[in-house]
Design a protein around this motif. Structure first.
Motif: not given
Length: 341
Positions: A115-131
């Motif tokens: 789901g979004y809050s439990g998984c996809a939003q953490y993927q966004e966090d990962i992408a933001r950290g790498r950026a």
């Protein structure tokens, strides 16, 4: 085998002092149009505990347990800690990892779900950290969802038994088992596949109830926020307790299966608000603990890590086919086409 240089524990974050509460809540709700008075009301929940959320401390303790388990195995893997909404921010952590020469790391998130809050939003966090880390950012592999891991099921099942033992002896056999997880808006419920989050929560409840020896139980939701006109997953746990009281229930065992740690939605929403509601009805209530920083939770983390670095089969309890989907992701890329980030 896949070379892994480090492990990143990625979590939600929480304030660690009264002066941090409102800035933290503003981070959490940025762009959602939450009224200031609503934030002030939620802030009181944190201030009840001195403005300190338990979540950061629990995560630091979990890191200590993971390090201890690694030492018992004769292994050395550096562990980093990053958050979405408060210090240490994931962006700062990934920059620090880059500067330490980390080229590839696994990411364990403190959510068992899709789901979004439990998984996809953490993927966004990962992408933001790498950026934030730029061209030399480490490759980050998000470990899979673990809602069906045998150790998770065992920890919750044992916690239910421990909670039941605290009830008056004459009420234990007829206590109603109630599972609860964080509610989400209905409009977000199928963002990462049809009802994925609800199906995974329901699957875990089924597994835990069976392991704890309960043939019958209830599954509800809690801690909704936002405008009252926006529909969220129901029934709400407070409304459900009302219904149980009207039906003559004398005791309940509440298992917060949707949470891997006793953070604010557990220690305030359940241990304060729901407990007071139950007491008002004369219902005996026992609340099961979450995994927190148990050694078994550390072993679960390393099981997931070994699935990636050693190619070991996924440790899962399979009680239906197909099991509600799960996967890992690399560098914040969604793990399935249905997952819209």
């Amino acid at each position: 085998m896949t070379r892994i240089d480090a492990l990143l524990l990625l979590s939600f974050g929480g304030p660690e002092g009264p002066e941090q509460v409102m800035p933290f809540l503003q981070n959490v709700t940025r762009g959602r149009g939450i009224p200031a008075e609503r934030l002030a009301s939620v802030a009181e929940h944190y201030l009840h505990f001195g403005g300190v959320s338990p979540i950061n401390g629990i995560n630091r303790d979990l890191i200590i347990e993971i390090e201890a388990e690694l030492a018992r195995r004769g292994q050395a893997v550096p562990i980093y800690f990053g958050n979405r909404n408060w210090e240490p921010y994931v962006e700062e952590t990934v920059v620090h990892m880059r500067d330490n020469g980390i080229r590839r790391a696994a990411v364990f998130t403190t959510s068992a779900w899709g789901g979004y809050s439990g998984c996809a939003q953490y993927q966004e966090d990962i992408a933001r950290g790498r950026a934030a880390a730029g061209p030399e950012a480490p490759e980050l592999i998000k470990l899979r969802q673990y809602f069906d891991h045998p150790l998770l099921i065992a920890m919750f099942a044992e916690a239910i038994g421990d909670a039941a033992a605290t009830l008056p002896e004459h009420l234990r056999e007829r206590a109603r088992l109630v599972f609860t997880a964080h509610s989400i808006p209905l409009r977000a419920a199928s963002r990462c596949g049809p009802d994925l989050y609800q199906r995974q929560v329901g699957y875990t409840c089924r597994l835990v109830a069976a392991a704890a020896g309960y043939a019958d139980y209830d599954q509800v939701w809690q801690s909704r926020s936002g405008p009252p006109q926006v529909p969220w997953l129901e029934p709400d746990i407070g409304d459900h307790l009302d219904a149980l009281a009207q039906g003559g229930t004398e005791a309940v065992i509440v298992c917060p299966v949707g949470f891997v740690a006793d953070h604010i939605e557990v220690v305030w929403d359940l241990d304060n608000e729901l407990a007071a509601q139950a007491a008002g009805y004369g219902i005996a209530m026992a609340r099961a603990s979450t995994p927190n920083a148990q050694p078994r939770f550390a072993r679960l983390v390393l099981d997931l890590l070994d699935e990636v670095r050693l190619g070991r089969p996924a440790a899962r309890i399979v009680a239906q086919d197909p099991v509600p989907g799960f996967g890992s992701s690399i560098n914040g890329t969604p793990c399935t086409p249905a997952c819209s980030v």
